[in-house]
Design a protein around this motif. Structure first.
Motif, PDB file in Angstrom:
ATOM      1  N   SER A   1       0.856  -1.187   0.000  1.00  0.00           N
ATOM      2  CA  SER A   1       0.000   0.000   0.000  1.00  0.00           C
ATOM      3  C   SER A   1       0.891   1.236   0.000  1.00  0.00           C
ATOM      4  CB  SER A   1      -0.902   0.005   1.234  1.00  0.00           C
ATOM      5  OG  SER A   1      -0.123   0.024   2.415  1.00  0.00           O
ATOM      6  N   TRP A   2       0.354   2.354  -0.497  1.00  0.00           N
ATOM      7  CA  TRP A   2       1.195   3.539  -0.538  1.00  0.00           C
ATOM      8  C   TRP A   2       0.534   4.775   0.059  1.00  0.00           C
ATOM      9  CZ3 TRP A   2       0.960   7.481  -4.716  1.00  0.00           C
ATOM     10  CH2 TRP A   2      -0.164   7.338  -5.546  1.00  0.00           C
ATOM     11  N   HIS A   3      -0.598   4.593   0.736  1.00  0.00           N
ATOM     12  CA  HIS A   3      -1.229   5.745   1.383  1.00  0.00           C
ATOM     13  C   HIS A   3      -0.383   6.274   2.535  1.00  0.00           C
ATOM     14  CE1 HIS A   3      -2.601   2.210   3.717  1.00  0.00           C
ATOM     15  NE2 HIS A   3      -2.529   3.032   4.749  1.00  0.00           N
ATOM     16  N   ASP A   4       0.516   5.433   3.077  1.00  0.00           N
ATOM     17  CA  ASP A   4       1.348   5.850   4.202  1.00  0.00           C
ATOM     18  C   ASP A   4       2.791   6.116   3.785  1.00  0.00           C
ATOM     19  OD1 ASP A   4       1.757   3.190   3.541  1.00  0.00           O
ATOM     20  OD2 ASP A   4       1.987   2.493   5.615  1.00  0.00           O
ATOM     21  N   ALA A   5       3.043   6.193   2.495  1.00  0.00           N
ATOM     22  CA  ALA A   5       4.404   6.443   2.021  1.00  0.00           C
ATOM     23  C   ALA A   5       4.720   7.935   2.016  1.00  0.00           C
ATOM     24  CB  ALA A   5       4.581   5.869   0.607  1.00  0.00           C
TER      25      ALA A   5
ATOM     26  N   LYS B   1      11.806   7.497   8.154  1.00  0.00           N
ATOM     27  CA  LYS B   1      10.530   7.183   7.523  1.00  0.00           C
ATOM     28  C   LYS B   1      10.535   5.719   7.060  1.00  0.00           C
ATOM     29  CE  LYS B   1       9.071  11.456   7.859  1.00  0.00           C
ATOM     30  NZ  LYS B   1      10.246  12.106   8.454  1.00  0.00           N
TER      31      LYS B   1
ATOM     32  N   LYS C   1       8.657   4.167   4.754  1.00  0.00           N
ATOM     33  CA  LYS C   1       8.377   3.867   3.344  1.00  0.00           C
ATOM     34  C   LYS C   1       8.488   5.178   2.563  1.00  0.00           C
ATOM     35  CE  LYS C   1       4.837   1.202   3.020  1.00  0.00           C
ATOM     36  NZ  LYS C   1       3.411   0.770   2.978  1.00  0.00           N
TER      37      LYS C   1
END
Length: 427
Positions: free
Chosen positions: A126-130, A150, A152
Motif C-alpha cells: 500500500s502507498w497511502h502511508d508512504a 521514515k 516507506k
C-alpha cells in the motif's frame, strides 16, 4: 473541468491528458477522440512519438514553460489544444503549473495511472502511508533529513538523480537500514522491477524511466526523535567543558528562532555545528548554512552533519565574509562573532526576510550590551533572557547540582506596524 455554459464566444478548454508508457493503447476512447480532434498537440518528444499520425501542429515542450504558456494562451481562443503529460499530470506534473498560470477553470485534466501507483502495485505494498519525494529536476541536497526514519519512501528520479546517485547519496549519511525497489519502464514491453540493498543500488544501472521505493528494515535501530540533543552526542573540541552551545541554551535559542519547515537559517560561529544540526531537523525543507572561521572545527561540523543526517551547507569563513553569496535568511543565530558583532548584526538585520529573527548567545555583559544596542540601532525590538541552569551530578549515594555558566539569549525582530501601535498604546 470547466462547466461554463455561457453563450457567445466559444470557451476552449485546454485538455491535459495523462499518458502511460503503453501510449495510445492505454487511453480511453474519449481521450483518443480529443487528441484526434485537436488542432494543436503539445508534449515532450517521447510522448508526441506515440501519435505519429497526428495531422495538426505539434509543439515540443522544452525548457521554458513560461514561453509555452504564453504561446498556448495566444492560441486558446482559436484552436483546440491538447497537452500530453506523463501519468497523473497533477502529481509533480505540468498540470499544476498550468493551473497556477492559466487558472484551473481553463483546464480539462484527465489523469492516467501514476508511475507510483504502478510501482507500488508491482511491489504489492500500500502507498497511502508512504512519504513521497521528487528529485526529478531537483537537487538531492536535503533529502537525508526529509526521509530519515521514515518507513516507506517513494522517489521520482531523473537521469542525473538516478537510482545509483540516490544510493551513493544515502550511503554518505550511513542510511544502510534502507532497502530499495526500483521499477523501470512501467507499462512498457521492457518493464522491469528489482530489489536492491543500498550498496547494490549505488552500483545499479537502470533505465532513465524509473521509480525508486525505499523500505526501512523492521530490525533497524529506532530513529532519532525530538530536539535538544545531549551535548555528548556531538563531536566537539573539548577544552574544559567543550566548545558547544549547551543543550539547555540551544533548546531555548531554537524556540526563539521560530523556524518553519522551509526556513533559511544562518548559523554564524557554528563551532561544533550543533545549532545547524538542530535547525536542519526543524526546517527539513529549508536551507541551513553553518559559517565557521576556525578550520579545526570544520571536521567536527562535518562529522555531526553526517551523524545526524542533516544535509546543511558548511562555509569556512569569518563572517561577514561569505554572507553576500547566501540567500536572505528567515533566522540568524550568532554564537560567535570574531569581535565584529555590531557590524555583523547590522548586516544580518538588513538581510532578514519578513518576520525574520536574530538570536545571539552572550556569556558577558559587554556582549549583551553590544548586541542589544546593535539590534536597536537597526530598528529592531530587542529582548533578553538570562539562562542559569544546573545539571544533576552524583555525589556518593546522593545527588547534587553542577551549575553551568549563565548565558544571555538576546532576540531581535522587527515589530509590525499594528504591533508597534498596540505597544505604544499600552505605554
Amino acid at each position: 473541468m470547466n462547466l461554463n455554459t455561457t453563450t457567445g464566444a466559444k470557451n476552449r478548454n485546454i485538455r491535459i491528458i495523462g499518458v502511460g508508457e503503453e501510449g495510445a493503447a492505454g487511453l480511453t476512447a474519449e481521450s483518443l477522440n480529443l487528441i484526434q480532434e485537436a488542432d494543436v498537440l503539445v508534449g515532450g518528444e517521447r510522448l508526441l512519438q506515440f501519435f505519429p499520425a497526428f495531422a495538426g501542429e505539434k509543439i515540443v515542450i522544452k525548457s521554458s514553460l513560461n514561453d509555452l504558456v504564453v504561446k498556448i494562451k495566444a492560441l486558446q481562443d482559436t484552436h483546440n489544444i491538447v497537452v500530453l503529460a506523463s501519468g497523473d499530470p497533477l502529481f509533480y506534473g505540468i498540470a499544476g503549473y498550468f493551473a497556477r498560470k492559466l487558472g484551473p477553470d481553463q483546464l480539462d485534466i484527465r489523469p492516467n495511472l501514476s508511475s507510483l501507483q504502478l510501482a507500488f502495485a508491482k511491489l504489492g505494498e500500500s502507498w497511502h502511508d508512504a512519504v513521497l519525494e521528487s528529485v526529478h529536476g531537483r537537487p538531492l541536497k536535503g533529502l537525508a533529513q526529509r526521509i530519515d526514519g521514515k518507513a516507506k519512501v517513494a522517489l521520482l528520479t531523473d537521469e542525473h538523480n538516478s537510482p545509483a546517485a540516490i544510493g551513493a547519496y544515502l550511503q554518505q549519511f550511513g542510511m544502510n537500514e534502507y532497502d530499495a525497489y526500483v521499477a523501470e519502464n512501467l507499462g512498457a514491453a521492457d518493464e522491469r522491477a528489482r530489489h536492491y540493498t543500498l550498496d547494490e543500488l549505488a552500483a545499479a544501472e537502470c533505465s532513465p524511466l524509473n521509480v525508486v521505493i525505499l523500505l526501512r528494515r523492521k530490525d533497524a535501530p529506532a530513529p532519532r526523535k525530538g530536539f535538544g540533543f545531549a551535548d555528548e552526542e556531538f563531536h566537539q573540541r573539548k577544552p574544559e567543558k567543550g566548545l558547544i552551545t549547551k543543550r539547555e541554551v540551544r533548546a531555548f535559542s531554537l524556540s526563539e528562532l521560530k523556524l518553519g519547515e522551509d526556513s533559511i537559517v544562518w548559523d554564524i560561529g557554528a563551532g561544533s555545528g550543533s545549532v545547524a544540526v538542530e535547525c536542519t531537523r526543524l526546517a527539513p525543507r529549508g536551507q541551513v548554512f553553518a559559517i565557521e572561521k576556525n578550520e579545526g572545527d570544520l571536521v567536527n561540523i562535518e562529522a555531526n552533519r553526517v551523524k545526524f543526517r542533516t544535509d546543511f551547507t558548511v562555509l569556512h569563513a569569518k563572517a561577514p565574509a561569505g554572507l553576500d553569496e547566501l540567500p536572505n535568511p528567515d533566522a540568524v543565530f550568532i554564537g560567535g562573532s570574531g569581535g565584529e558583532l555590531a557590524q555583523l548584526i547590522a548586516l544580518c538585520a538588513s538581510r532578514l526576510r519578513p518576520e525574520g529573527r536574530i538570536v545571539v548567545n552572550a556569556a558577558t555583559i559587554e556582549t549583551l550590551h553590544d548586541s542589544m544596542k546593535a539590534m536597536r540601532d537597526a530598528g529592531m525590538d530587542a529582548s533578553v533572557t538570562l539562562l542559569q541552569t544546573a545539571r544533576s551530578k552524583p555525589i556518593l549515594n546522593m545527588t547534587r547540582f553542577d551549575g553551568l555558566n549563565p548565558i544571555y539569549v538576546i532576540t531581535g525582530h522587527y515589530i509590525a506596524a499594528d504591533e508597534a501601535e498596540a505597544v505604544n498604546g499600552a505605554e
